[in-house]
Design a protein around this motif. Structure first.
Motif, PDB file in Angstrom:
ATOM      1  N   ALA A   1       0.817  -1.211   0.000  1.00  0.00           N
ATOM      2  CA  ALA A   1       0.000   0.000   0.000  1.00  0.00           C
ATOM      3  C   ALA A   1       0.853   1.265   0.000  1.00  0.00           C
ATOM      4  N   ASP A   2       2.110   1.143   0.437  1.00  0.00           N
ATOM      5  CA  ASP A   2       2.982   2.316   0.403  1.00  0.00           C
ATOM      6  C   ASP A   2       3.858   2.373  -0.844  1.00  0.00           C
ATOM      7  N   GLY A   3       3.563   1.520  -1.834  1.00  0.00           N
ATOM      8  CA  GLY A   3       4.172   1.663  -3.147  1.00  0.00           C
ATOM      9  C   GLY A   3       5.411   0.841  -3.439  1.00  0.00           C
TER      10      GLY A   3
ATOM     11  N   ALA B   1      -1.996  -4.021   0.616  1.00  0.00           N
ATOM     12  CA  ALA B   1      -1.488  -4.276  -0.728  1.00  0.00           C
ATOM     13  C   ALA B   1      -2.408  -3.675  -1.781  1.00  0.00           C
ATOM     14  N   LEU B   2      -1.873  -3.566  -3.001  1.00  0.00           N
ATOM     15  CA  LEU B   2      -2.601  -3.018  -4.146  1.00  0.00           C
ATOM     16  C   LEU B   2      -2.385  -3.900  -5.359  1.00  0.00           C
ATOM     17  N   LEU B   3      -3.422  -4.059  -6.139  1.00  0.00           N
ATOM     18  CA  LEU B   3      -3.321  -4.747  -7.417  1.00  0.00           C
ATOM     19  C   LEU B   3      -3.565  -3.724  -8.511  1.00  0.00           C
ATOM     20  N   THR B   4      -2.608  -3.612  -9.426  1.00  0.00           N
ATOM     21  CA  THR B   4      -2.761  -2.736 -10.578  1.00  0.00           C
ATOM     22  C   THR B   4      -2.822  -3.613 -11.815  1.00  0.00           C
TER      23      THR B   4
ATOM     24  N   VAL C   1       5.167   1.627 -11.500  1.00  0.00           N
ATOM     25  CA  VAL C   1       3.727   1.364 -11.426  1.00  0.00           C
ATOM     26  C   VAL C   1       3.309   1.185  -9.973  1.00  0.00           C
ATOM     27  N   ALA C   2       4.113   0.470  -9.187  1.00  0.00           N
ATOM     28  CA  ALA C   2       3.804   0.247  -7.770  1.00  0.00           C
ATOM     29  C   ALA C   2       3.698   1.576  -7.026  1.00  0.00           C
ATOM     30  N   ALA C   3       4.648   2.463  -7.245  1.00  0.00           N
ATOM     31  CA  ALA C   3       4.645   3.759  -6.560  1.00  0.00           C
ATOM     32  C   ALA C   3       3.453   4.608  -7.001  1.00  0.00           C
ATOM     33  N   LEU C   4       3.186   4.631  -8.295  1.00  0.00           N
ATOM     34  CA  LEU C   4       2.062   5.424  -8.796  1.00  0.00           C
ATOM     35  C   LEU C   4       0.721   4.856  -8.347  1.00  0.00           C
ATOM     36  N   ALA C   5       0.625   3.538  -8.220  1.00  0.00           N
ATOM     37  CA  ALA C   5      -0.616   2.913  -7.746  1.00  0.00           C
ATOM     38  C   ALA C   5      -0.936   3.363  -6.324  1.00  0.00           C
ATOM     39  N   ALA C   6       0.082   3.439  -5.474  1.00  0.00           N
ATOM     40  CA  ALA C   6      -0.137   3.889  -4.094  1.00  0.00           C
ATOM     41  C   ALA C   6      -0.669   5.324  -4.083  1.00  0.00           C
ATOM     42  N   ALA C   7      -0.084   6.179  -4.902  1.00  0.00           N
ATOM     43  CA  ALA C   7      -0.553   7.563  -4.982  1.00  0.00           C
ATOM     44  C   ALA C   7      -1.970   7.629  -5.538  1.00  0.00           C
ATOM     45  N   THR C   8      -2.242   6.842  -6.563  1.00  0.00           N
ATOM     46  CA  THR C   8      -3.569   6.821  -7.191  1.00  0.00           C
ATOM     47  C   THR C   8      -4.639   6.391  -6.204  1.00  0.00           C
ATOM     48  N   LEU C   9      -4.383   5.302  -5.488  1.00  0.00           N
ATOM     49  CA  LEU C   9      -5.374   4.820  -4.542  1.00  0.00           C
ATOM     50  C   LEU C   9      -5.560   5.805  -3.389  1.00  0.00           C
ATOM     51  N   GLY C  10      -4.478   6.449  -2.966  1.00  0.00           N
ATOM     52  CA  GLY C  10      -4.589   7.447  -1.904  1.00  0.00           C
ATOM     53  C   GLY C  10      -5.485   8.601  -2.302  1.00  0.00           C
TER      54      GLY C  10
END
Length: 129
Positions: free
Chosen positions: A32-34, A93-96, A49-58
């Motif tokens: 969740a923290d990218g 966690a995040l799934l992109t 992508v991992a880092a941007l996904a955390a920002a996007t979800l936030g």
């Protein structure tokens, strides 16, 4: 000739989703923290992508909170030639998922809850060991 190590259970879950839903081309599982956990991708930089996904979800969570429409389920970006979908996998966690313009959205919506559940269980089992 060197042998490839077997794919991790997490990678197998991502690959299975790609195989079940037409149009999915790549996916990234991150914290969740990218931070990158695993990926099923070949043309994107998975750490980015991992880092941007955390920002996007936030940002999506803040928007949902401000709008008063309940807990955020996913953020979908419809782009010129495809889609990017970011989903929470539990609290940590995040799934992109990235797909082409022909991404079968109804199939994704049918299949993604089971995939998120599988990922949640696999991550919990990994932490327990």
């Amino acid at each position: 000739m060197s042998e490839q190590p077997p794919p991790s259970p997490l990678t197998e879950i991502l690959t299975s989703l790609r195989d079940r839903v037409m149009g999915i081309s790549q996916s990234v599982l991150s914290t969740a923290d990218g931070l990158l956990v695993v990926h099923d991708s070949d043309s994107v930089h998975p750490e980015s992508v991992a880092a941007l996904a955390a920002a996007t979800l936030g940002v999506g969570r803040r928007m949902a909170d401000q709008a008063g429409v309940g807990a955020l389920r996913e953020v979908v970006a419809r782009c010129g030639s495809g889609h990017v979908i970011v989903m929470a996998v539990g609290d940590r966690a995040l799934l992109t998922v990235m797909g082409d313009d022909g991404l079968d959205i109804p199939a994704f919506q049918r299949e993604s809850p089971a995939t998120v559940e599988q990922l949640t269980r696999a991550l919990a089992a990994d932490v327990a060991h």
